[in-house]
Write a protein that holds these residues in place. Structure first.
Motif, mmCIF file in Angstrom:
data_model
loop_
_atom_site.group_PDB
_atom_site.id
_atom_site.type_symbol
_atom_site.label_atom_id
_atom_site.label_comp_id
_atom_site.label_asym_id
_atom_site.label_seq_id
_atom_site.Cartn_x
_atom_site.Cartn_y
_atom_site.Cartn_z
ATOM 1 N N ILE A 250 0.840 -1.206 0.000
ATOM 2 C CA ILE A 250 0.000 0.000 0.000
ATOM 3 C C ILE A 250 0.875 1.256 0.000
ATOM 4 C CG2 ILE A 250 -1.732 1.308 1.304
ATOM 5 C CD1 ILE A 250 -2.808 -1.385 2.314
ATOM 6 N N GLU A 251 1.905 1.242 0.846
ATOM 7 C CA GLU A 251 2.799 2.414 0.927
ATOM 8 C C GLU A 251 3.486 2.695 -0.404
ATOM 9 O OE1 GLU A 251 5.636 2.143 4.199
ATOM 10 O OE2 GLU A 251 3.925 1.553 5.476
ATOM 11 N N TYR A 253 2.638 1.692 -3.357
ATOM 12 C CA TYR A 253 1.670 2.065 -4.375
ATOM 13 C C TYR A 253 1.292 3.537 -4.247
ATOM 14 C CZ TYR A 253 -1.998 1.758 -7.802
ATOM 15 O OH TYR A 253 -2.737 1.954 -8.936
ATOM 16 N N ASP A 254 0.990 3.952 -3.021
ATOM 17 C CA ASP A 254 0.582 5.344 -2.800
ATOM 18 C C ASP A 254 1.686 6.306 -3.235
ATOM 19 O OD1 ASP A 254 -1.817 4.483 -1.879
ATOM 20 O OD2 ASP A 254 -1.384 4.782 0.253
ATOM 21 N N PHE A 257 1.889 6.368 -7.027
ATOM 22 C CA PHE A 257 0.706 7.083 -7.484
ATOM 23 C C PHE A 257 0.901 8.600 -7.323
ATOM 24 C CE2 PHE A 257 -3.360 9.153 -6.740
ATOM 25 C CZ PHE A 257 -4.041 8.797 -7.887
ATOM 26 N N ALA A 258 1.437 8.994 -6.184
ATOM 27 C CA ALA A 258 1.665 10.423 -5.933
ATOM 28 C C ALA A 258 2.680 10.999 -6.923
ATOM 29 C CB ALA A 258 2.154 10.635 -4.495
ATOM 30 N N GLU A 364 -6.917 3.305 -8.745
ATOM 31 C CA GLU A 364 -7.015 2.777 -7.375
ATOM 32 C C GLU A 364 -6.207 1.489 -7.299
ATOM 33 O OE1 GLU A 364 -11.032 2.416 -5.325
ATOM 34 O OE2 GLU A 364 -11.525 3.048 -7.371
ATOM 35 N N LEU A 365 -5.723 1.170 -6.106
ATOM 36 C CA LEU A 365 -5.025 -0.115 -5.951
ATOM 37 C C LEU A 365 -6.064 -1.229 -5.857
ATOM 38 C CD1 LEU A 365 -2.648 -1.961 -5.574
ATOM 39 C CD2 LEU A 365 -2.512 -1.269 -3.186
#
Lengths: 368, 368
Positions: A250-251, A253-254, A257-258, A364-365
């Motif tokens: 999640i980290e 990916y975020d 994405f950012a 979105e993931l």
């Protein structure tokens, strides 16, 4: 349609004339297609002082991937084996009274250049340079609509894959299925070799699909694109296999994405190429992932999948409206895998709503 | 394996030295792979006076399609965007004391050649010519065994297709299915874009599959091939759809079959290239189909799908043992369709049983 090609050739002719060249031979397939509507195998375009001619060793087929030839163009099919259309074009330029001829030094081989010089020794040979590539940068309505269709096909192919069972299937099979779906939905073919990376292979840009099978808990990265009437687009997405992504997934990916959003947000007429790169790179850098990043975070697309501009630290130049580009940062952790997110967008002024996103599959993931 | 590549480089070094060149830069991917075991994207091989080095812009992946790099070779991955490995190689040649450097004028562009000359102005640039292609002509055991496996995969993929229902399916789908089956059976990928032609499209060599569906009574021509560890083979077959072929179909098929057999029967060490062409062409000529035939009735295969030799009227040279070639005459009647039959064979002396047929799918006229 013919006027479009005539106008493009006129613009190139003006540039060549300004550089002192009476004629030009264009041999790079994407450039031939841009100026002639089609690029039959080995075909070469002569912009002559009196007449433009497409020379090729075999008759054009008019089918994908070569496109449909501008009917206003004279066509000359060479008979007899071994004739080089570029050499024949030089001969034709001389017949038409040219004393100077620009060639594409970026694409023509030394051997062909020499052959061309020896068939017409009095012809002074100049360089077209990147003139056609520059003309190709800003796309017209017809080109943009081909790119939109290419992106739509790409989104469809990817969407269908996401609805199927993935666990247990190999990278290679998933890639082949994606390519089949592209063609099913009307693509001429894949815009580039489809990339599917699972687990430790995920997040690597040009990863060639292998025999690894999708497992629970994997990151799964895909990179694909359709070609439609010669125009190529690109999408990249990363998913998680299973019900709940791990915290590190999640980290990461975020973060990517950012970075990708930061890059997208800089896209505007007048923005410097390196500014786009810097915006995306800065996000990854600040989080400690600066080392080992690829050197280019995006590039132009069109008749080729990798055109100008290049988004890199040393790139010089500014964006124009109507330039389609990718923004595609990624992080790959050796042995663990990673994330890559890639979109094709068209640069537009803020007043027109800002950059137009062509590849609309969700970012979105997704846990699949 | 390393000795193989060292020996190949030694042979090339001898040829370059004989032509007065102290070093050589090889940039054509198939040639790089032949000499280095792998051809990473954009990679360039320097045969230096002191040391051989593979220079590339990104680290090699070692996966298909690039192959596995010879471990005895020094590897230099260039950092920083925009560096041309060929230019870096020229710099390295100078560092190693070379005053002359052969380059591949048949492959290097004028612009790169110029950049190379300006980075090392005192280096005299020569031409490798077709030296590597010549070394590649005669295959060793390892190469032949890769070709045999490629052919086996190709036969399997084709055999499975023949067992499936064909009527109603499009050329495009059949081509994609064949390519998927090639990969299923262990190919790196297709050796060239798979060709499927139905009805009026049948019998045309490089026909690009389109939306036409297979109909009862059609001729169906397929051309496909697998790549295995970089080695590419080719098969072409023509079938009839339905229970009974029409008389014209049987006649045309028998004729092309006779032409292809005549070509195959000339394959022997010492046979002239043009003799193979003439044998196949003569059969079609005598039957009144001489007009409009393609100019090449076969060619070498290996790391590229179209290598030396070429079987054509003007081709000069004689066959050697251990040279793998295709024999692929065809007749296409505009509006009606036609027949093409294509095999990959290895030239062998009569004493060893004559030419070795690699693609063993039947050449009987099957009605599917």
């Amino acid at each position: 349609m013919s006027e479009v090609f005539v106008a493009r050739r006129e613009r190139l002719r003006d540039r060549c004339a300004a550089a002192g060249n009476a004629a030009a031979v264009v041999s790079h397939p994407a450039n031939v297609r841009y100026l002639a509507g089609a690029s039959p195998h080995g075909g070469v375009l002569l912009l002559g002082p009196r007449e433009d001619t497409l020379l090729c060793a075999e008759a054009p087929t008019g089918q994908p991937p070569e496109g449909r030839l501008d009917e206003a163009l004279r066509l000359r099919v060479l008979t007899g084996a071994g004739g080089d259309p570029a050499v024949a074009a030089a001969g034709l330029a001389v017949e038409q009274g040219a004393d100077t001829l620009a060639v594409e030094e970026n694409h023509l081989t030394v051997a062909r250049h020499r052959a061309l010089g020896s068939v017409a020794p009095r012809l002074r040979l100049g360089d077209v340079g990147g003139a056609v590539e520059q003309l190709r940068l800003v796309k017209d309505d017809e080109e943009l609509s081909c790119l939109r269709i290419a992106a739509e096909i790409t989104d469809q192919a990817l969407g269908e894959l996401l609805e199927s069972i993935l666990v247990g299937r190999t990278e290679r099979h998933l890639a082949l299925e994606l390519e089949r779906r592209l063609v099913d939905h009307g693509a001429d073919g894949a815009a580039f070799p489809t990339s599917v990376g699972t687990g430790p292979n995920s997040g690597r840009g040009g990863h060639r699909p292998g025999d690894r099978r999708v497992e629970e808990g994997d990151f799964l990265s895909v990179g694909l694109g359709a070609t439609y009437r010669g125009y190529r687009c690109e999408i990249g997405r990363t998913f998680v296999i299973g019900t709940t992504p791990a915290d590190w997934q999640i980290e990461l990916y975020d973060l990517v994405f950012a970075a990708q959003r930061a890059g997208r947000e800089t896209l505007a007429p007048g923005a410097e190429y390196r500014e786009v790169d810097r915006a995306a790179r800065h996000v990854l850098d600040s989080a400690g992932y600066g080392e080992g990043l690829v050197e280019v975070t995006g590039h132009g697309v069109g008749l080729e999948i990798d055109e100008d501009p290049q988004f890199a630290a040393a790139a010089m130049g500014k964006l124009d409206a109507r330039v389609p580009v990718t923004v595609e940062p990624g992080v790959h952790l050796p042995g663990r895998g990673g994330v890559r997110i890639d979109d094709t967008l068209v640069v537009r002024p803020e007043a027109d709503g800002g950059p137009e996103l062509l590849t609309i599959t969700t970012k979105e993931l997704l846990a699949l």
